[in-house]
Every structure is written in C-alpha cells, then in structure tokens.
Design an enzyme around this catalytic site. Structure first.
Site, PDB file in Angstrom:
ATOM      1  N   HIS A  62       0.809  -1.218   0.000  1.00  0.00           N
ATOM      2  CA  HIS A  62       0.000   0.000   0.000  1.00  0.00           C
ATOM      3  C   HIS A  62       0.842   1.267   0.000  1.00  0.00           C
ATOM      4  O   HIS A  62       0.304   2.379  -0.030  1.00  0.00           O
ATOM      5  CB  HIS A  62      -1.014  -0.006   1.164  1.00  0.00           C
ATOM      6  CG  HIS A  62      -0.439   0.264   2.510  1.00  0.00           C
ATOM      7  ND1 HIS A  62      -0.054  -0.727   3.383  1.00  0.00           N
ATOM      8  CD2 HIS A  62      -0.208   1.438   3.153  1.00  0.00           C
ATOM      9  CE1 HIS A  62       0.384  -0.192   4.501  1.00  0.00           C
ATOM     10  NE2 HIS A  62       0.312   1.113   4.389  1.00  0.00           N
ATOM     11  N   ASP A 116       0.165  -7.722   1.757  1.00  0.00           N
ATOM     12  CA  ASP A 116       0.641  -6.338   1.735  1.00  0.00           C
ATOM     13  C   ASP A 116       2.166  -6.315   1.684  1.00  0.00           C
ATOM     14  O   ASP A 116       2.842  -5.992   2.671  1.00  0.00           O
ATOM     15  CB  ASP A 116       0.099  -5.607   2.974  1.00  0.00           C
ATOM     16  CG  ASP A 116       0.286  -4.101   2.890  1.00  0.00           C
ATOM     17  OD1 ASP A 116       0.616  -3.591   1.804  1.00  0.00           O
ATOM     18  OD2 ASP A 116       0.095  -3.433   3.934  1.00  0.00           O
ATOM     19  N   SER A 138       4.375   2.441   7.819  1.00  0.00           N
ATOM     20  CA  SER A 138       4.150   1.317   6.917  1.00  0.00           C
ATOM     21  C   SER A 138       5.388   0.972   6.103  1.00  0.00           C
ATOM     22  O   SER A 138       6.130   1.850   5.681  1.00  0.00           O
ATOM     23  CB  SER A 138       3.022   1.652   5.940  1.00  0.00           C
ATOM     24  OG  SER A 138       1.804   1.786   6.604  1.00  0.00           O
TER      25      SER A 138
END
Length: 257
Positions: free
Chosen positions: A64, A108, A201
């Site tokens: 992402h 992810d 992230s």
C-alpha cells in the site's frame, strides 16, 4: 470500513510525520544499515513510507506504499539533513504482490527494483530474510524502526526503534476482522504503550538479525497490537520476482507493474 481507515492512517503525507514509533528511543546512528526512507509521489499527492534493503538492487516495503514515482534514501539517520552517508536512488520498477487486496488488507508486500545498485558499506547493507517458513513463537522479541512522530503530536527526524513482542494470533483476530495468521503476524502487547504507528508502513520487524515482518496496519490511535506481513510466507514469490527482473536487467523500459 474501519480496517481500511486504519491502513490509510499508516500512510501520511510527507510533512505530516511519516514513520512514527511510539514508546521507543532514538536508534544508535547507522546501527540499522538496511533501513530505507521512501518518498512517494502519487495522484493523491506526496507521502512517505519505510522500507528495507534486501539486496543491493531491491528494497522491500508494503504494497500500500505504491506510487507512480518512488525515490529511496539509504544510509540515513536524520532524514531532514543531507548526510554524507546517504544514498538517494530512483526506483526503476515497483512490483506489488499479485494477490494484494486493499479491501481485505491481504498480501501487503512489494519489491522495489532500484535503477542503480546501492553501494554497500558500513552505512548501507542488506538485511537477511528468513530461510524457511518457520513461525515465530508468541513472546519472541523483535525490533521495529522508523522516522517521524514519537507520539500523536511530537515529531522527530532521527531514526527511532522499539522492541515489540510477537502475540498470539487471537489477539489480532479479535480486533481486526481481515487478520490472517498464515500470512500475517500479530505484534505488540496491548498492555504496553509501544508500537509502530502512523506512516511507519513498510518498515521491517527484525528478529535475531532477520527481517520477519513488514509494518502493515493497526489501530488509529497507536494502541497495540498491530498487524505485520509475514515475510516467510512469501519467500517463493520474493525469490522468483528478484530472479525474473534481474535477468531482464535494464534492457526493458522503466515501468511500474
């Protein structure tokens, strides 16, 4: 969908404090030479993520964290300074896992092929990946690192790190509907104020000098536990992808898959 909002909250615009670690401390400068800081340009604007060098020509991060243009800074401690140790490299190709689901928050993981190979030295060096699908035991102590805020309203530009323990899958299954223990790791004791947080992230979770997880998503106020992508579940795809694009080399035009 609450879980999607939580994931989006982990990816903040540059300048809003990307790479946040709660309950940690400033890392010893250049003690984590695999760390990468990603500057991302997408139609929605500029943002930043963490990442980590896994080979001189590949950085690993979260899917992402994808953008139309990505630049990588290696060898940094303070990401607001032009340190002599830093290497700034363009990304030739961003390769998201084909099974990545933004809605379900699954798979992810993304590989970034660098336009030029990183120069390996004591400030820039790849981290080891798992050699098998052996699972981490609950209670295993690991380290997560990143840049940015150290609370919801305090900034820092120097690399921070924090030690977190692996939790039982049930801790995350109760909190996050999409959690999948086969491909994700539940990390962080809910009784402790220690976690990766907004904008962090793509950064690595390193256990005994091996990168075992990738920061994926968590609660919107930084309360642990959080969810990390389980790297060992993707070893065949990782090896196959790096082999494929290394063979192609720079003969193909610059593209984002």
């Amino acid at each position: 969908m609450q879980q999607l909002l939580l994931l989006v909250a982990f990816l903040l615009p540059a300048g809003a404090g990307a790479g946040e670690i709660i309950g940690g401390q400033e890392a010893r400068p250049h003690s984590r030479p695999y760390m990468a800081y990603l500057l991302i340009q997408s139609p929605g604007g500029r943002s930043a993520c963490g990442g980590f060098l896994v080979r001189e020509d590949f950085v690993m991060t979260a899917a992402h964290c994808y953008g139309r243009t990505i630049n990588v800074i290696l060898g940094a401690h303070n990401i607001r300074r032009q340190e002599r140790t830093q290497q700034r490299l363009s990304v030739l190709r961003a390769i998201r896992h084909p099974g990545y689901s933004e809605q379900r928050l699954q798979n992810d993981i993304m590989l970034l092929q660098l336009e030029n190979r990183a120069r390996r030295n004591r400030f820039v060096r790849p981290v080891a990946l798992p050699q098998s699908k052996t699972r981490l035991s609950p209670g295993s102590l690991c380290t997560v690192a990143g840049w940015g805020l150290i609370s919801q309203n305090r900034r820092t530009d120097t690399l921070q790190d924090v030690q977190l323990r692996v939790q039982r899958d049930q801790e995350c299954s109760r909190r996050f509907g999409p959690f999948n223990g086969q491909t994700q790791i539940c990390v962080g004791n809910r009784r402790e104020r220690k976690s990766a947080f907004l904008g962090d992230s793509g950064g690595p979770m390193v256990c005994n000098n091996v990168a075992q997880g990738i920061v994926s998503y968590g609660s919107n106020n930084g309360t642990p536990p959080g969810v990390f992508t389980r790297i060992s579940s993707f070893l065949p795809w990782i090896n196959r992808t790096m082999r494929r694009f290394t063979q192609q080399g720079n003969q193909t035009e610059t593209s984002y898959d």
